[in-house]
Design an enzyme around this catalytic site. Sequence first.
Site, mmCIF file in Angstrom:
data_model
loop_
_atom_site.group_PDB
_atom_site.id
_atom_site.type_symbol
_atom_site.label_atom_id
_atom_site.label_comp_id
_atom_site.label_asym_id
_atom_site.label_seq_id
_atom_site.Cartn_x
_atom_site.Cartn_y
_atom_site.Cartn_z
ATOM 1 C CB SER A 135 -13.841 -29.231 -8.740
ATOM 2 O OG SER A 135 -14.967 -28.579 -9.271
ATOM 3 C CE1 TYR A 161 -11.265 -27.838 -12.853
ATOM 4 C CE2 TYR A 161 -13.619 -27.795 -12.420
ATOM 5 C CZ TYR A 161 -12.324 -27.613 -11.995
ATOM 6 O OH TYR A 161 -12.078 -27.208 -10.707
ATOM 7 C CE LYS A 165 -9.460 -29.857 -10.111
ATOM 8 N NZ LYS A 165 -8.292 -29.542 -9.265
#
Length: 346
Positions: A135, A161, A165
């Site tokens: 991402s 988040y 990643k």
Amino acid sequence: MEEKETILVTGGAGYVASHVIVELLKSGYSVIALDNLQNSPLADEVEKPASLRRIEKLTEKVVTFYKTDISDEGALRNIFRLHKIDVVIHAVSFKNANQSPLLPLCYYSNNFLKSLTLLEVMKEYNVKKLIFSSSSHVYGVPQQLPISEHHPTGIRCPNPYGRSKFFVEEILKSLCDSDENWRVVVLRSFNPAGAHESGLIGEKHLRASSNLISYIVQVAAGRKERVTVFGDGTCMKDYTHVTDVATAHVKALDKLREGSFQHWVAYNLGSGRRNSILEVIRTFSILVRKRIPYEVVGPRRSDIGSVYADITKAKTELNWTPTKTIRDICVDSWNWYLLKTKGSTL
């Protein structure tokens, strides 16, 4: 078309992964999908999730499916024992960046720790080719715009988040440093949005979704009163059609087959364009002929601001160019909703 390799897709019933599977099947690959169906209300009632059944209808090809979690080492071993897997596309992810500060343990466990089990089993069965669906959040708060792959990662990630990643990316780098047989392509997507043009697959319009397009659809459908615009609505974002993101995964497989890179490589997947939140709301309203009420409020702690990609590297090295616009994203998202609820499209 002669079948090429066998690809295992984790999180295969999910939003991005389901579109990836369509493009894989169209390109002649054999696909094994793995998903725990955690987000499916009918998970215990079906042998194969609705998204994969629709894919089979769309492509007229069969997807082999296993309902299991990537943390289940025994189940993973069984899959690798039964099938000759050539490449893994790892797309398992909780992806609500604004929710992640409230549920950090869930995000680190699901997005990061479970990945270690998958990688251990891959190593055990000598499957060392991987495409990781990452991402743009790994870049955190941008130091410059547009963001290229040279931009630092992990340093200014404001939410679990993005950090989850980033942690997986770092593990993959270490794997490649430790063993020259590993080949990893990391694809950093910028705001995947939209739906398949057929209207058969798209994103579940969950009330807790942080996806702007999904939120707008819910307002247009009467499920929400208004779109909440955080900040002042002028932040520029890079909304990338999910089908363009999916085709990039196929291009990444070509890159793996060529082997023309040193073990680990990352690419930005953006639209090559940028739009403000208010521009997206206006565009959607015009295209579907519906007024979209919105309310401008203050920014959230987890908000990053303007973020958009330099996609020169993906264009040059993957021979990938996005073909769809914000108009396509709006129309395809609305048609996905209409087909699900009314059996018709625009």
